[in-house]
Design an enzyme around this catalytic site. Structure first.
Site, PDB file in Angstrom:
ATOM      1  N   TYR A 109       0.871  -1.186   0.000  1.00 38.04           N
ATOM      2  CA  TYR A 109       0.000   0.000   0.000  1.00 38.04           C
ATOM      3  C   TYR A 109       0.899   1.225   0.000  1.00 38.04           C
ATOM      4  O   TYR A 109       1.881   1.281   0.752  1.00 38.04           O
ATOM      5  CB  TYR A 109      -0.885   0.012   1.258  1.00 38.04           C
ATOM      6  CG  TYR A 109      -1.705   1.282   1.410  1.00 38.04           C
ATOM      7  CD1 TYR A 109      -3.033   1.329   0.996  1.00 38.04           C
ATOM      8  CD2 TYR A 109      -1.138   2.441   1.945  1.00 38.04           C
ATOM      9  CE1 TYR A 109      -3.766   2.496   1.119  1.00 38.04           C
ATOM     10  CE2 TYR A 109      -1.877   3.609   2.067  1.00 38.04           C
ATOM     11  CZ  TYR A 109      -3.189   3.630   1.655  1.00 38.04           C
ATOM     12  OH  TYR A 109      -3.920   4.783   1.768  1.00 38.04           O
ATOM     13  N   GLU A 197      -3.979   7.357  -3.496  1.00 38.55           N
ATOM     14  CA  GLU A 197      -3.937   6.033  -2.898  1.00 38.55           C
ATOM     15  C   GLU A 197      -3.608   5.010  -3.976  1.00 38.55           C
ATOM     16  O   GLU A 197      -4.332   4.906  -4.965  1.00 38.55           O
ATOM     17  CB  GLU A 197      -5.300   5.730  -2.266  1.00 38.55           C
ATOM     18  CG  GLU A 197      -5.192   4.848  -1.067  1.00 38.55           C
ATOM     19  CD  GLU A 197      -6.517   4.676  -0.347  1.00 38.55           C
ATOM     20  OE1 GLU A 197      -7.573   4.602  -1.004  1.00 38.55           O
ATOM     21  OE2 GLU A 197      -6.484   4.602   0.889  1.00 38.55           O
TER      22      GLU A 197
END
Ligand code: ADP
Ligand code: MG
Length: 391
Positions: A109, A197
């Site tokens: 991530y 993101e």
């Protein structure tokens, strides 16, 4: 403002960030052409909606043949997709993104967001990719690494090293990761983003990183500097009432309560919402009719508020500074007549000609208009009226 994954990936690609090749389509025919154009042997069909969690909801599907692409497109395109971010009403998928499948060695991530406490952008990384970051934050907070980036210094190699070590990246991957993160920071700064993101950031079998999924949000106040981003706006993804309000110069944000609010000025609108909560009620919306409320804006405001079926009472809280309260009072009467408002309306008008305004409302003797004499009185009455406790 938010954009679709395919748009976010095109921005990233312009900055040299590796992304899977893909083609966005809105028909099955185009999807099949895309497959031929992309080539390869495996593809991923991805629903394009402004919400995450598509994978789990069946909106991201791997296809091992063109026939499977066809099958997936038929099942996804034009259908409703319900993810944990769309709410139970879901969203109709109007476009799908056909991308080449990537060999995944590991999913990470990587994100960026503005940290308002430190007043700096913060880059966030985790070895737990492909999972909701909020979930990781609560179940395994030690697996989240954050670095704050002083905008005056910019993104430096020590930032990248801190993230890379935290992710326990092998030495050979450090340089590639560092370049990836630096480019992400550049996009964030230059495009006035407030959120990026990449989930998952994928380490491929060939040892290189690629942005498999991408989400970018932008600072609305800076959009004036980015016509190319404004052009990416998808009206299908926006709340129709909010869009219409914008058209008339009203700022409207729908909320989940039952006390409708009509206020002039953003500051007064915020405090009105606060005081409604303080009185035990729930605001149904934020609505700023603008500093100079007129009969037209008030009428439009009523229409927009009433479209929300949860609204059980409306609190009109207007301060007449430049605008005179007597004019607003007439505007309210006009608006009630034209929009046929039946629910209780608590009206607090203060400022220039407030007494005259009170007289006008009283003379109209409409039974659903309830005068209020100050902010506390108004909010108490509006909350009670919404609960049906005001006789
Ligand atoms: P969402 O976050 O909305 O669920 P993602 O784009 O992150 O959608 O996709 C979900 C999962 O599907 C990813 O974590 C990844 O495992 C897989 N996936 C997505 N795109 C590809 C691709 N191009 N190649 C291989 N796998 C993919
Ligand atoms: Mg994702």
């Amino acid at each position: 403002m938010n954009i679709h994954e395919y748009q976010a990936q095109s921005i990233l690609a312009n900055y040299g960030v590796p992304v899977p090749s893909g083609i966005v389509v809105d028909s099955l025919k185009e999807a099949m052409t895309a497959v031929t154009e992309l080539g390869g042997r495996q593809w991923v069909v991805k629903a394009q909606i402004h919400a995450g969690g598509r994978g789990k909801a069946g909106g991201v599907k791997l296809a091992n043949s063109p026939a499977e692409v066809e099958e997936h497109v038929k099942r996804i395109l034009g259908k409703k997709l319900v993810t944990h971010q769309t709410g139970p009403e879901g969203k109709i998928v109007k476009k799908v993104y056909i991308t080449k499948a990537i060999d995944i060695k590991k999913e990470y991530y990587l994100g960026m967001v503005l940290d308002r406490t430190s007043e700096m952008p913060v880059m966030i990384a985790s070895s737990e990719g492909g999972v909701e970051i909020e979930e990781v934050a609560s179940s395994a907070p030690e697996k989240i690494i954050k670095v704050r980036i002083d905008p005056l210094i910019g993104f430096r190699s020590f930032h990248a090293r801190k993230l890379g070590y935290g992710l326990k990246l092998p030495k050979e991957q450090m340089k590639d990761f560092s370049q990836f993160a630096a480019k992400l920071y550049k996009v964030y700064r230059e495009k006035d983003a407030n959120l990026i993101e990449i989930n998952p950031l994928v380490l491929q079998e060939n040892g290189k990183f690629i942005a498999l999924d991408a989400k970018i949000g932008f600072d609305d106040n800076a959009l004036i500097r980015h016509p190319e981003i404004l052009a990416m706006r998808d009206p299908d993804e926006e709340d129709p009432a909010e869009l219409e309000a914008g058209h008339y110069g009203l700022s409207y944000v729908k909320l989940n309560g039952n006390v409708g609010c009509m206020v002039n000025g953003a500051g007064l609108a915020m405090s009105t919402m606060d005081i409604i909560k303080h009185e035990g009620g729930e605001p149904a919306n934020f609505l700023d009719v603008g500093g100079t409320a007129t009969a037209e804006t008030v009428a439009k405001g009523f229409q927009i508020i009433l479209r929300d079926k949860n609204v059980k009472s409306i609190f009109v809280n207007i301060f007449g500074g430049i605008v005179r309260c007597d004019r607003i009072a007439n505007g309210i009467l006009e608006a009630i007549k034209t929009t046929k408002v039946k629910i209780p309306i608590v009206v607090r008008l203060d400022g220039t000609n407030a007494e005259k305004a009170a007289q006008i409302l009283q003379n109209a003797s409409l039974e659903n208009i309830i005068p209020a004499f100050n902010l506390a009185d108004g909010s108490q009455k509006a909350v009670k009226a919404a609960k049906g406790e005001l006789s």
